[in-house]
Design an enzyme around this catalytic site. Structure first.
Site, short mmCIF file in Angstrom:
data_model
loop_
_atom_site.label_atom_id
_atom_site.label_comp_id
_atom_site.label_asym_id
_atom_site.label_seq_id
_atom_site.Cartn_x
_atom_site.Cartn_y
_atom_site.Cartn_z
CG ASP A 70 -1.99 0.76 1.22
OD1 ASP A 70 -3.20 0.51 1.02
OD2 ASP A 70 -1.88 2.27 0.90
CB ILE A 71 0.80 4.18 -2.13
CG1 ILE A 71 1.77 5.28 -2.79
CG2 ILE A 71 -0.58 5.08 -1.90
CD1 ILE A 71 1.40 5.76 -4.13
CG HIS B 108 -8.63 -2.90 -2.21
ND1 HIS B 108 -9.34 -2.53 -3.02
CD2 HIS B 108 -8.43 -2.37 -1.14
CE1 HIS B 108 -9.95 -1.33 -2.04
NE2 HIS B 108 -9.24 -1.42 -1.10
CG ASN C 171 -12.18 -0.66 4.11
OD1 ASN C 171 -12.49 -1.31 5.28
ND2 ASN C 171 -11.02 -0.11 4.03
CB VAL D 228 -9.50 1.62 -4.71
CG1 VAL D 228 -8.98 1.34 -6.20
CG2 VAL D 228 -8.14 2.87 -4.57
CG HIS E 263 -7.05 -2.90 3.27
ND1 HIS E 263 -6.06 -1.67 3.13
CD2 HIS E 263 -8.02 -2.21 2.64
CE1 HIS E 263 -6.91 -0.63 2.57
NE2 HIS E 263 -8.05 -1.01 2.00
P1 5GP Z 1 -9.63 1.56 0.26
O1 5GP Z 1 -9.86 2.87 1.00
O2 5GP Z 1 -10.52 1.33 -1.02
O3 5GP Z 1 -10.15 0.50 1.30
O4 5GP Z 1 -8.24 1.09 0.25
C1 5GP Z 1 -7.57 1.72 -0.92
C2 5GP Z 1 -6.01 1.62 -0.31
O5 5GP Z 1 -5.41 1.96 -1.91
C3 5GP Z 1 -5.59 2.73 0.31
O6 5GP Z 1 -5.07 2.07 1.52
C4 5GP Z 1 -4.48 3.54 -0.30
O7 5GP Z 1 -3.39 3.86 0.42
C5 5GP Z 1 -4.20 2.63 -1.58
N1 5GP Z 1 -3.83 3.08 -2.71
C6 5GP Z 1 -4.54 4.03 -3.61
N2 5GP Z 1 -3.71 4.36 -4.68
C7 5GP Z 1 -2.67 3.49 -4.78
C8 5GP Z 1 -1.47 3.51 -5.61
O8 5GP Z 1 -1.49 4.06 -6.59
N3 5GP Z 1 -0.60 2.61 -5.42
C9 5GP Z 1 -0.60 1.73 -4.23
N4 5GP Z 1 0.24 0.98 -4.11
N5 5GP Z 1 -1.54 1.83 -3.36
C10 5GP Z 1 -2.67 3.02 -3.69
#
Ligand code: 5GP
Length: 123
Positions: free
Chosen positions: A31-32, A101, A88, A97, A103
């Protein structure tokens, strides 16, 4: 509606990511914006927008995400101590996103329940 997200671009290698595992149907990368010492995202290579879009024809992919999580836990040495796997869904779940996915968070003992960190006080 297009299902394209930033994760589609990571799958097609159009944008870089720290990829730690790949097989026929799943991909895992760091994760970024890590929320634990180890924070990876495990995704299916086929875009499924949310948990609400999981059905009988694609549910095998969700199982494969967990198989990948178990492999990573062994590979990175977290299987014994433990870890957390979270998916989520939509706004209240904190999804940003829209490509499902897992986590995978590890490397620290985490608290429970998670709603101690809610965004808004519930009345
Ligand atoms: P969500 O909030 O949808 O459950 O998680 C999305 C995750 O994607 C977040 O933890 C966010 O930091 C990660 N994320 C968003 N854009 C990128 C990206 O371009 N690269 C990586 N490696 N992670 C990303």
């Amino acid at each position: 509606m297009s299902n394209d997200t930033i994760f589609s671009k990571i799958i097609s290698k159009q944008i870089p990511a720290d990829i730690i595992y790949e097989d026929e149907n799943t991909l895992a990368f760091k994760d970024i914006n890590p929320q634990a010492p180890f924070h990876a995202l495990i995704i299916p290579k086929i875009a499924i927008a949310t948990i609400n879009d999981i059905n009988a024809s694609n549910s095998h992919l969700v199982g494969e995400l967990y198989v990948t999580a178990a492999k990573l836990a062994k590979q990175f040495g977290f299987a014994q101590d433990g870890y957390r796997v979270v998916m989520n869904c939509n706004e209240h779940g904190g999804q940003t996103v829209y490509h499902i996915h897992l986590h995978m968070l590890a490397g620290i003992e985490m608290g429970w329940p998670p709603y101690q960190n809610t965004k808004k006080e519930q009345s």
